[in-house]
Write a protein that holds these residues in place. Structure first.
Motif, PDB file in Angstrom:
ATOM      1  N   ARG A   1     -12.600  -3.060   3.964  1.00  0.00           N
ATOM      2  CA  ARG A   1     -11.365  -2.544   3.349  1.00  0.00           C
ATOM      3  C   ARG A   1     -10.902  -1.221   3.955  1.00  0.00           C
ATOM      4  N   THR A   2      -9.636  -0.979   3.787  1.00  0.00           N
ATOM      5  CA  THR A   2      -9.067   0.298   4.187  1.00  0.00           C
ATOM      6  C   THR A   2      -9.613   1.404   3.276  1.00  0.00           C
ATOM      7  N   PHE A   3      -9.474   2.641   3.710  1.00  0.00           N
ATOM      8  CA  PHE A   3     -10.044   3.733   2.921  1.00  0.00           C
ATOM      9  C   PHE A   3      -9.148   4.969   2.974  1.00  0.00           C
ATOM     10  N   GLY A   4      -9.353   5.821   1.985  1.00  0.00           N
ATOM     11  CA  GLY A   4      -8.575   7.057   1.944  1.00  0.00           C
ATOM     12  C   GLY A   4      -9.355   8.115   1.179  1.00  0.00           C
ATOM     13  N   PHE A   5      -8.959   9.361   1.379  1.00  0.00           N
ATOM     14  CA  PHE A   5      -9.653  10.485   0.740  1.00  0.00           C
ATOM     15  C   PHE A   5      -8.863  10.964  -0.476  1.00  0.00           C
ATOM     16  N   LEU A   6      -9.588  11.158  -1.572  1.00  0.00           N
ATOM     17  CA  LEU A   6      -8.930  11.638  -2.791  1.00  0.00           C
ATOM     18  C   LEU A   6      -8.157  12.915  -2.521  1.00  0.00           C
ATOM     19  N   GLN A   7      -8.728  13.790  -1.686  1.00  0.00           N
ATOM     20  CA  GLN A   7      -8.078  15.087  -1.440  1.00  0.00           C
ATOM     21  C   GLN A   7      -6.732  14.948  -0.713  1.00  0.00           C
ATOM     22  N   ASP A   8      -6.508  13.809  -0.035  1.00  0.00           N
ATOM     23  CA  ASP A   8      -5.241  13.613   0.691  1.00  0.00           C
ATOM     24  C   ASP A   8      -4.178  12.924  -0.158  1.00  0.00           C
ATOM     25  N   PHE A   9      -4.620  12.410  -1.310  1.00  0.00           N
ATOM     26  CA  PHE A   9      -3.800  11.462  -2.046  1.00  0.00           C
ATOM     27  C   PHE A   9      -2.457  12.054  -2.484  1.00  0.00           C
TER      28      PHE A   9
ATOM     29  N   LYS B   1       1.280  10.945  -1.217  1.00  0.00           N
ATOM     30  CA  LYS B   1       2.285  10.467  -2.176  1.00  0.00           C
ATOM     31  C   LYS B   1       3.577  11.263  -2.041  1.00  0.00           C
ATOM     32  N   SER B   2       3.446  12.577  -1.814  1.00  0.00           N
ATOM     33  CA  SER B   2       4.647  13.411  -1.666  1.00  0.00           C
ATOM     34  C   SER B   2       5.415  13.036  -0.397  1.00  0.00           C
ATOM     35  N   GLN B   3       4.723  12.393   0.555  1.00  0.00           N
ATOM     36  CA  GLN B   3       5.391  11.925   1.779  1.00  0.00           C
ATOM     37  C   GLN B   3       5.870  10.473   1.639  1.00  0.00           C
ATOM     38  N   GLY B   4       5.739   9.923   0.443  1.00  0.00           N
ATOM     39  CA  GLY B   4       6.152   8.532   0.235  1.00  0.00           C
ATOM     40  C   GLY B   4       5.154   7.534   0.786  1.00  0.00           C
ATOM     41  N   LEU B   5       3.899   7.959   0.943  1.00  0.00           N
ATOM     42  CA  LEU B   5       2.848   7.076   1.455  1.00  0.00           C
ATOM     43  C   LEU B   5       1.806   6.825   0.361  1.00  0.00           C
TER      44      LEU B   5
ATOM     45  N   LEU C   1       0.819  -1.226   0.000  1.00  0.00           N
ATOM     46  CA  LEU C   1       0.000   0.000   0.000  1.00  0.00           C
ATOM     47  C   LEU C   1       0.845   1.264   0.000  1.00  0.00           C
ATOM     48  N   HIS C   2       1.762   1.364   0.936  1.00  0.00           N
ATOM     49  CA  HIS C   2       2.476   2.633   1.081  1.00  0.00           C
ATOM     50  C   HIS C   2       3.716   2.709   0.198  1.00  0.00           C
ATOM     51  N   LYS C   3       4.486   1.632   0.139  1.00  0.00           N
ATOM     52  CA  LYS C   3       5.717   1.653  -0.657  1.00  0.00           C
ATOM     53  C   LYS C   3       5.423   1.486  -2.147  1.00  0.00           C
ATOM     54  N   GLY C   4       4.320   0.839  -2.468  1.00  0.00           N
ATOM     55  CA  GLY C   4       3.974   0.648  -3.876  1.00  0.00           C
ATOM     56  C   GLY C   4       4.868  -0.342  -4.595  1.00  0.00           C
ATOM     57  N   LYS C   5       5.464  -1.284  -3.840  1.00  0.00           N
ATOM     58  CA  LYS C   5       6.376  -2.273  -4.438  1.00  0.00           C
ATOM     59  C   LYS C   5       5.708  -3.651  -4.455  1.00  0.00           C
TER      60      LYS C   5
END
Ligand code: ZN
Length: 281
Positions: free
Chosen positions: A184-192, A196-200, A17-21
């Motif tokens: 499932r986990t969830f997230g807000f489009l506005q935070d995306f 990502k800029s924080q590597g998350l 999820l966070h590393k994208g690997k």
């Protein structure tokens, strides 16, 4: 209950999820009294509250040299199966996120099977109420006189796609599998972009996260439960509490729980042995 491990090796692969690997994770049986051990390259990290190093967005563990991120969904499933002894071998520092819930971890482990071992698994009978507060958020644990582990969780988001949600459940394997594991986990489009800029959230997509827009769910398939968000909070909470490696007789209650508050709760719980007594059923 006796300690348990898995009958044979089982593997999970997919993006994290966070590393994208791409992450390949193998679960292997361990003998009794081994505990849960994470292994990345030559680093072995036995799971305990002492190795939790980060609780921002996810629960991470480390040994000063490596950090393993986002262990809570895997651990939530492992705990629900009553597994005490397990080697978690990873080729990357974060487990695959799979579908964003814990149901695939749970079902695949159940498919290979779980075996009982000789040693008995401890049960923490909570004897005192402990509460951690942060503003209007809180998490608390208190005695349950019926011998159950009961969880109540509430959230209140300004976003209308979520709003106020609450859910209560007595946790056992069946209720967990049916009511909690698929959430499932969830997230807000506005935070995306910020994340990502924080590597998350580098691996986040609509196959592994419920994406919440200004007032709507973006995923075309919609929700699995009308209150899927608060159910996922419970999934996370179980993952966070599981780090102690015991079963609970307790009432857990929370408003706007977080990994950070849950970690503080278990630290406070463990700081005074009169908060609980240990039984072996
Ligand atoms: Zn989660």
């Amino acid at each position: 209950m006796r300690e348990k491990t898995i009958k044979e090796e089982v593997q999970f692969s997919g993006i994290s999820l966070h590393k994208g690997k791409i992450s390949n994770l193998k679960l292997k049986p361990l003998p009794e009294n081994s505990g849960i051990v994470f292994q990345y390259r030559n680093h072995k990290i036995p799971l305990s509250p002492n190795v939790v190093v980060n609780t921002n967005m996810a629960t991470s563990i480390g040994n000063g040299e490596v950090e393993i991120f986002t262990i809570e969904h895997l651990m939530s499933a492992v705990w629900s199966l009553g597994i005490s002894n397990l080697l978690v071998e990873m080729d990357s520092v974060e487990p695959p996120i799979l579908d964003g819930s814990s149901i695939q971890f749970l079902e695949k482990i159940e498919d290979v099977g779980v075996v009982e071992q000789e040693s008995r698994r401890p049960i923490f009978i909570i004897e005192k109420e402990i509460t951690i507060r942060e503003g209007d958020r809180y998490v608390s644990i208190s005695p349950n006189r019926e011998g159950k582990f009961s969880i109540y969780s509430k959230i209140d988001f300004a976003n209308r796609a979520i709003g106020v949600q609450e859910f209560s459940i007595d946790i056992d394997l069946d209720s967990y599998r049916k009511e909690i594991a698929p959430a499932r986990t969830f997230g807000f489009l506005q935070d995306f972009e910020r994340l990502k800029s924080q590597g998350l959230a580098l691996g986040a997509n609509l196959d592994n996260v419920i994406a919440v827009g200004e007032s709507e769910i973006v995923n075309p398939e919609g929700l699995r439960f009308q209150n899927e968000f608060v159910r996922h909070k419970i999934l996370d909470t179980i993952g966070d509490l599981s780090i102690i490696g015991v079963d609970f007789v307790a009432n857990y209650r929370a408003f706007a729980s977080s990994h950070k508050l849950n970690h503080k709760l278990i630290q406070k719980l463990l700081s005074d042995k009169s908060n609980y007594r240990v039984e072996y059923s």
